[in-house]
Design a protein around this motif. Sequence first.
Motif, PDB file in Angstrom:
ATOM      1  N   ASN A   6      24.608  10.398  -1.696  1.00  0.00           N
ATOM      2  CA  ASN A   6      25.165   9.094  -1.318  1.00  0.00           C
ATOM      3  C   ASN A   6      25.309   8.197  -2.548  1.00  0.00           C
ATOM      4  O   ASN A   6      24.425   8.186  -3.413  1.00  0.00           O
ATOM      5  CB  ASN A   6      24.263   8.389  -0.300  1.00  0.00           C
TER       6      ASN A   6
ATOM      7  N   ILE B 164      28.744   4.755   2.573  1.00  0.00           N
ATOM      8  CA  ILE B 164      27.764   5.786   2.962  1.00  0.00           C
ATOM      9  C   ILE B 164      28.456   6.914   3.710  1.00  0.00           C
ATOM     10  O   ILE B 164      28.174   8.099   3.486  1.00  0.00           O
ATOM     11  CB  ILE B 164      26.654   5.183   3.842  1.00  0.00           C
TER      12      ILE B 164
ATOM     13  N   THR C  75      29.857  10.390   2.424  1.00  0.00           N
ATOM     14  CA  THR C  75      29.030  11.586   2.219  1.00  0.00           C
ATOM     15  C   THR C  75      28.092  11.874   3.383  1.00  0.00           C
ATOM     16  O   THR C  75      27.581  12.988   3.496  1.00  0.00           O
ATOM     17  CB  THR C  75      28.184  11.436   0.934  1.00  0.00           C
ATOM     18  N   SER C  76      27.834  10.919   4.243  1.00  0.00           N
ATOM     19  CA  SER C  76      26.876  11.100   5.342  1.00  0.00           C
ATOM     20  C   SER C  76      27.520  10.757   6.676  1.00  0.00           C
ATOM     21  O   SER C  76      28.133   9.696   6.819  1.00  0.00           O
ATOM     22  CB  SER C  76      25.648  10.206   5.130  1.00  0.00           C
TER      23      SER C  76
ATOM     24  N   GLU D  88      20.110   1.327   4.430  1.00  0.00           N
ATOM     25  CA  GLU D  88      21.049   2.228   5.112  1.00  0.00           C
ATOM     26  C   GLU D  88      20.991   1.997   6.623  1.00  0.00           C
ATOM     27  O   GLU D  88      22.020   1.889   7.291  1.00  0.00           O
ATOM     28  CB  GLU D  88      20.693   3.679   4.783  1.00  0.00           C
TER      29      GLU D  88
END
Length: 458
Positions: free
Chosen positions: A61, A82, A85-86, A121
């Motif tokens: 991230n 974020i 990648t997630s 996050e």
Amino acid sequence: MNIREQLAIPRQQPRELNPEERIDNFDEVSKGLTQETAMIEAQRCLQCRKPSCVLGCPLGNDIPRFIEQLGQGKFEEAYWTIRETSSMPSVCGRVCPQEFQCEGACIRGKKDAPVAIGLLERFLADWMIINGKNLSPRCAPKNGIKVAIIGSGPAGITVAHSLAHKGYSCTIFESLPVFGGMLSVGIPNYRLPRNIIGSELYALQQCGVNVKTGITIGRDLTLSELREQGFAAVFLGIGAYESRRLELEGELETRGIFSGIDYLSQMLTGREIALGDRVVVIGGGNVAIDVARVALRSGWKEVTIVYRRTREEMPASRVEIAHVEEEGVQLVFLAAPVRIVREDGQVTGVECQRMRLGEPDRTGRQRPEPIEGSNFVLQADALIAAVGQKVIPVLDETVPVAVTPRGTYVVDPVTLQTNVEWIFAGGDTVLGPKTVAKAMCQGLDAAESMHRYMQGSF
């Protein structure tokens, strides 16, 4: 703000239910950061030129960028940073062991408390939900190619999310009666509320993912039958759900002895277990902590955790260790079980032996060594072993997928393709028991490889 002012800002703490409130229910203990404290915490990030936190994150991230955006009040923009990648920031922000991953690599942690990356996050994911924002990228038009995903844990969810948004028709097959795999039956609500898992299911369904629960591949449906039904590729993400035993005499035939995962799955799916007042839990990881906290919330009066090393060596999250002590669970360190005490086939206690730390083992941790003549007995109406899990591969003779002696699948380390060209595998079923983020990382890699395979560019 200059560097001295940044360094003077203390790490912001999340709102939490106090122990008296939380031990009688499964409400989420941590309420996260407020908007004010999140923005203050974002100012603690030093925006390093070589951000080691990114290297510490299995998903890679872009942590400095999303924190900078958060600090500027650009919450939605930070969330989508974020999401590059997630696929599950609301889950990772809650259950990933940040102290051993991104936060463990934070440069501030060398002399101070690291930046609360996980809490930031989580704040962004929760802010998106509270404010009714769209949580998923736009779905691509269907391309007519079918993909089967075995297991609805983090790896399987990530594969489904990635491929569905590329236009593939994905079907998830889950052997459990609920969606989410171990996220649903291995992590209690007070750490991961079910509405968070539900939002992941909703996002998948919005993109046309079909979820079939209660189906075990190899028993109810074979891999070759999936192929015959037109699935162009299969992903195996069954996880590591088989608990390891204590290997003590009488363990299997004594009533009142459970494995940690079995106990959690029974309790978290509504099957009450009531055997007495005292329970002893063996282990030092998050599963052991969760078992103890669930037992406490289920009415057990005396809950004890026995761990063979010291507090410093416990693999469980520091926050979870603090919480379990606040809630009144007794921790016994440097001790290991050696004998089950029973009467008429029912466990009544466990004999333990004191340990000392000796030379390092192959993991680098000091090896526990028994102290002669130090045995003692803990009374118990139930004994729960939470000493690790192992992989039980899909038992399907129709398609022999190669496995290692540990039961994990043999895959190409880059593509995650098995010896059967149309079958890929990832997550705990390849790595052994690891973190949510590491399973998701393998899900991303497998999805990309499957896409290239199905497009003929492999």
